[in-house]
Design an enzyme around this catalytic site. Structure first.
Site, mmCIF file in Angstrom:
data_model
loop_
_atom_site.group_PDB
_atom_site.id
_atom_site.type_symbol
_atom_site.label_atom_id
_atom_site.label_comp_id
_atom_site.label_asym_id
_atom_site.label_seq_id
_atom_site.Cartn_x
_atom_site.Cartn_y
_atom_site.Cartn_z
ATOM 1 N N SER A 58 -67.732 50.882 132.421
ATOM 2 C CA SER A 58 -66.975 51.884 131.544
ATOM 3 C C SER A 58 -66.037 52.404 132.213
ATOM 4 O O SER A 58 -66.450 53.183 133.425
ATOM 5 C CB SER A 58 -67.983 52.627 131.180
ATOM 6 O OG SER A 58 -67.529 53.781 130.409
ATOM 7 N N HIS A 103 -64.770 48.375 129.445
ATOM 8 C CA HIS A 103 -65.374 49.299 128.316
ATOM 9 C C HIS A 103 -64.605 50.313 128.053
ATOM 10 O O HIS A 103 -64.505 51.252 129.258
ATOM 11 C CB HIS A 103 -66.749 49.470 128.469
ATOM 12 C CG HIS A 103 -67.459 50.139 127.176
ATOM 13 N ND1 HIS A 103 -67.691 49.413 126.022
ATOM 14 C CD2 HIS A 103 -67.739 51.195 127.127
ATOM 15 C CE1 HIS A 103 -68.403 50.038 125.281
ATOM 16 N NE2 HIS A 103 -68.368 51.176 125.624
ATOM 17 N N ASP A 128 -64.224 54.064 126.305
ATOM 18 C CA ASP A 128 -64.872 54.964 125.307
ATOM 19 C C ASP A 128 -64.145 55.719 124.840
ATOM 20 O O ASP A 128 -63.781 56.759 125.644
ATOM 21 C CB ASP A 128 -66.427 55.643 126.316
ATOM 22 C CG ASP A 128 -67.227 54.630 126.553
ATOM 23 O OD1 ASP A 128 -68.012 54.291 125.380
ATOM 24 O OD2 ASP A 128 -67.621 54.533 127.725
ATOM 25 N N MET A 185 -63.570 59.585 122.568
ATOM 26 C CA MET A 185 -64.492 60.337 122.182
ATOM 27 C C MET A 185 -63.512 61.442 121.456
ATOM 28 O O MET A 185 -62.302 61.788 122.202
ATOM 29 C CB MET A 185 -65.194 61.030 123.156
ATOM 30 C CG MET A 185 -66.149 60.068 123.818
ATOM 31 S SD MET A 185 -67.085 61.012 125.181
ATOM 32 C CE MET A 185 -68.105 59.362 125.913
ATOM 33 N N HIS A 205 -64.696 51.193 122.245
ATOM 34 C CA HIS A 205 -65.826 51.872 121.535
ATOM 35 C C HIS A 205 -65.415 53.012 120.955
ATOM 36 O O HIS A 205 -65.130 54.126 121.945
ATOM 37 C CB HIS A 205 -67.051 51.643 122.611
ATOM 38 C CG HIS A 205 -68.184 52.758 121.910
ATOM 39 N ND1 HIS A 205 -69.173 53.295 122.837
ATOM 40 C CD2 HIS A 205 -68.501 53.138 120.873
ATOM 41 C CE1 HIS A 205 -69.916 53.865 122.341
ATOM 42 N NE2 HIS A 205 -69.785 53.664 120.938
ATOM 43 N N MET A 245 -66.047 56.494 119.391
ATOM 44 C CA MET A 245 -66.841 57.484 119.148
ATOM 45 C C MET A 245 -66.175 58.645 118.405
ATOM 46 O O MET A 245 -66.116 59.606 118.913
ATOM 47 C CB MET A 245 -67.671 57.980 120.311
ATOM 48 C CG MET A 245 -68.551 57.104 120.920
ATOM 49 S SD MET A 245 -69.397 57.675 122.311
ATOM 50 C CE MET A 245 -68.623 56.651 123.313
ATOM 51 N N MET A 254 -76.772 51.906 121.363
ATOM 52 C CA MET A 254 -76.734 53.033 122.339
ATOM 53 C C MET A 254 -78.179 53.235 122.810
ATOM 54 O O MET A 254 -79.121 53.163 122.210
ATOM 55 C CB MET A 254 -76.231 54.245 121.583
ATOM 56 C CG MET A 254 -74.882 54.389 121.039
ATOM 57 S SD MET A 254 -73.533 54.086 122.332
ATOM 58 C CE MET A 254 -74.118 55.457 123.623
ATOM 59 N N ASP A 312 -75.492 50.368 126.053
ATOM 60 C CA ASP A 312 -74.478 51.294 126.385
ATOM 61 C C ASP A 312 -75.093 52.507 126.766
ATOM 62 O O ASP A 312 -75.632 53.035 125.959
ATOM 63 C CB ASP A 312 -73.229 51.599 125.399
ATOM 64 C CG ASP A 312 -72.260 52.422 126.008
ATOM 65 O OD1 ASP A 312 -72.331 52.770 127.287
ATOM 66 O OD2 ASP A 312 -71.304 52.687 125.420
#
Length: 221
Positions: A9, A34, A36, A38, A67, A69, A138, A176
């Site tokens: 990540s 990966h 992330d 947000m 990913h 979010m 998750m 994750d």
């Protein structure tokens, strides 16, 4: 079962040395990056957006596993594809029209997946599984790195793998949150095959060796 994949990540990388850390992942046994994303609304944190992803893509030699979010991810699918996403996963909890969003991801040339928070029942996936390249479970509450792995994840992985097998699918199961060399073997035994590791990798004195060790353990069985 499919080959086990490791996806470091980049949220845990050193952003002052992003090219260095990207090249470290390139030169390791990792399979994916990966990413992330947000938004400060769906989760209580803000990470990074398109410019940072584009900067990683410029040097990355492996696929970007993005990913999201974020609330209403369907608003940005095309933009994430343009900056280099290869796989895009969206939270079941984040969009009203999930089926349409998955089709949208595929239409822009990316592989599509769904993410479930810890307390979201697995049965919500039953009818939508055939649309998914991957399900991300998750194993922490989303929003921050460095959290402790939740043991309920093992049971959820086992039950999800049974659901996938019952439908005759080869959908990947990604984990994750809190993945380390202490729990990855048990996760493989439960049926997972793709693993995100952030703090465990980048806070280690030798990130490359840590990635390679995760890859070795995961593929021993």
């Amino acid at each position: 079962m499919a080959s086990k994949l490791i996806a470091p990540s980049m949220l845990a990388a050193d952003f002052g040395n992003l090219q260095r850390d990207t090249e470290m992942v390139n030169n390791s046994d990792a399979d994916w990056f990966h990413i992330d994303v947000m938004d400060g609304h769906f989760v209580p944190n803000i990470s990074y957006g398109m410019p940072v992803i584009a900067a990683i893509k410029k040097h990355a030699k492996k696929p970007l596993d993005v990913h999201l979010m974020i609330e209403k991810p369907e608003r940005y699918i095309e933009e994430f594809a343009k900056v280099g996403a290869d796989i895009i996963t969206v939270h079941y909890e984040s969009t009203v029209h999930l089926h349409r969003t998955l089709r949208q991801i595929k239409d822009v040339g990316c592989k599509a997946g769904i993410v479930l928070n810890i307390t979201t029942p697995l049965n919500v996936l039953e009818d939508i599984l055939p649309e998914c390249y991957m399900i991300l479970l998750m194993s922490i509450n989303p929003g921050f790195g460095g959290q402790k792995f939740e043991d309920i994840t093992y049971k959820r992985v086992k039950n999800l793998r049974k659901m996938i097998n019952k439908q005759g699918l080869d959908t990947r199961i990604e984990i994750d949150g809190g993945v380390t060399d202490k729990n990855i073997e048990k996760l493989v035994e439960a049926g997972a095959d793709t693993f995100v590791a952030g703090s465990h990798v980048f806070k280690n004195d030798d990130p490359t060796a840590t990635i390679n060790n995760l890859k070795r353990i995961a593929n021993t069985n």
